[in-house]
Design a protein around this motif. Structure first.
Motif, mmCIF file in Angstrom:
data_model
loop_
_atom_site.group_PDB
_atom_site.id
_atom_site.type_symbol
_atom_site.label_atom_id
_atom_site.label_comp_id
_atom_site.label_asym_id
_atom_site.label_seq_id
_atom_site.Cartn_x
_atom_site.Cartn_y
_atom_site.Cartn_z
ATOM 1 N N PHE A 1 -49.810 -21.485 -4.576
ATOM 2 C CA PHE A 1 -50.970 -20.982 -5.272
ATOM 3 C C PHE A 1 -50.979 -21.543 -6.681
ATOM 4 N N LEU A 2 -52.126 -21.781 -7.195
ATOM 5 C CA LEU A 2 -52.301 -22.227 -8.571
ATOM 6 C C LEU A 2 -53.186 -21.201 -9.268
ATOM 7 N N ILE A 3 -52.678 -20.662 -10.353
ATOM 8 C CA ILE A 3 -53.447 -19.692 -11.133
ATOM 9 C C ILE A 3 -53.783 -20.344 -12.464
ATOM 10 N N ILE A 4 -55.046 -20.403 -12.788
ATOM 11 C CA ILE A 4 -55.504 -21.011 -14.034
ATOM 12 C C ILE A 4 -55.893 -19.894 -14.986
ATOM 13 N N VAL B 1 -47.724 -13.429 -18.266
ATOM 14 C CA VAL B 1 -48.421 -13.118 -17.008
ATOM 15 C C VAL B 1 -47.521 -13.449 -15.822
ATOM 16 N N ALA B 2 -46.862 -14.605 -15.860
ATOM 17 C CA ALA B 2 -45.970 -15.000 -14.768
ATOM 18 C C ALA B 2 -44.827 -14.005 -14.616
ATOM 19 N N GLY B 3 -44.244 -13.575 -15.726
ATOM 20 C CA GLY B 3 -43.155 -12.603 -15.668
ATOM 21 C C GLY B 3 -43.602 -11.273 -15.109
ATOM 22 N N ALA B 4 -44.774 -10.819 -15.519
ATOM 23 C CA ALA B 4 -45.306 -9.548 -15.018
ATOM 24 C C ALA B 4 -45.591 -9.650 -13.521
ATOM 25 N N LEU B 5 -46.153 -10.765 -13.092
ATOM 26 C CA LEU B 5 -46.437 -10.972 -11.673
ATOM 27 C C LEU B 5 -45.137 -10.984 -10.872
ATOM 28 N N GLY C 1 -43.739 -21.408 -11.822
ATOM 29 C CA GLY C 1 -43.669 -22.440 -12.847
ATOM 30 C C GLY C 1 -44.903 -22.343 -13.724
ATOM 31 N N VAL C 2 -44.719 -22.560 -15.014
ATOM 32 C CA VAL C 2 -45.829 -22.481 -15.974
ATOM 33 C C VAL C 2 -45.938 -23.807 -16.693
ATOM 34 N N GLY D 1 -48.327 -31.411 -12.030
ATOM 35 C CA GLY D 1 -46.985 -31.961 -11.850
ATOM 36 C C GLY D 1 -45.957 -31.254 -12.714
ATOM 37 N N ARG D 2 -46.317 -30.948 -13.959
ATOM 38 C CA ARG D 2 -45.397 -30.210 -14.833
ATOM 39 C C ARG D 2 -45.174 -28.789 -14.314
ATOM 40 N N ALA D 3 -46.234 -28.160 -13.839
ATOM 41 C CA ALA D 3 -46.089 -26.811 -13.281
ATOM 42 C C ALA D 3 -45.198 -26.852 -12.036
ATOM 43 N N ASP D 4 -45.370 -27.864 -11.213
ATOM 44 C CA ASP D 4 -44.553 -28.019 -10.012
ATOM 45 C C ASP D 4 -43.082 -28.232 -10.375
ATOM 46 N N ALA D 5 -42.836 -29.065 -11.382
ATOM 47 C CA ALA D 5 -41.456 -29.286 -11.834
ATOM 48 C C ALA D 5 -40.850 -27.995 -12.369
ATOM 49 N N ALA D 6 -41.642 -27.215 -13.104
ATOM 50 C CA ALA D 6 -41.157 -25.925 -13.623
ATOM 51 C C ALA D 6 -40.874 -24.960 -12.473
ATOM 52 N N LEU D 7 -41.697 -24.994 -11.441
ATOM 53 C CA LEU D 7 -41.482 -24.153 -10.264
ATOM 54 C C LEU D 7 -40.146 -24.483 -9.610
ATOM 55 N N TYR D 8 -39.871 -25.764 -9.406
ATOM 56 C CA TYR D 8 -38.620 -26.144 -8.752
ATOM 57 C C TYR D 8 -37.415 -25.851 -9.644
ATOM 58 N N GLN D 9 -37.582 -25.930 -10.946
ATOM 59 C CA GLN D 9 -36.511 -25.531 -11.850
ATOM 60 C C GLN D 9 -36.230 -24.036 -11.713
ATOM 61 N N ALA D 10 -37.291 -23.244 -11.593
ATOM 62 C CA ALA D 10 -37.129 -21.799 -11.401
ATOM 63 C C ALA D 10 -36.412 -21.509 -10.083
#
Length: 72
Positions: free
Chosen positions: A1-4, A16-20, A43-44, A59-68
């Motif tokens: 999912f992508l949240i804008i 927002v990501a932490g609360a979710l 990832g944010v 791509g940056r959000a995806d990289a942050a997701l995989y880091q998480a």
């Protein structure tokens, strides 16, 4: 999912990501074998001023997701 989140600074998006993540972590799904907990990795990424390359932001959000995911 992508949240804008328009007009939201990176710190606000991280909040927002932490609360979710926290809200989803409190949920459980009842099954006949017992409850199943939920976990989520997020990832944010923020759009830089003047940036027009959506692919780079995603791509940056995806990289942050995989880091998480690697961090647990």
């Amino acid at each position: 999912f992508l949240i804008i989140l328009p007009d939201t600074p990176a710190a606000g998006a991280e909040h927002v990501a932490g609360a979710l993540r926290d809200d989803l972590g409190r949920l459980s799904i009842p099954t006949t074998s017992g409850a199943i907990g939920i976990s989520v990795s997020l990832g944010v990424a923020a759009v830089e001023p003047g940036e027009r390359d959506v692919t780079a932001v995603v791509g940056r959000a995806d990289a942050a997701l995989y880091q998480a995911k690697r961090s647990g």
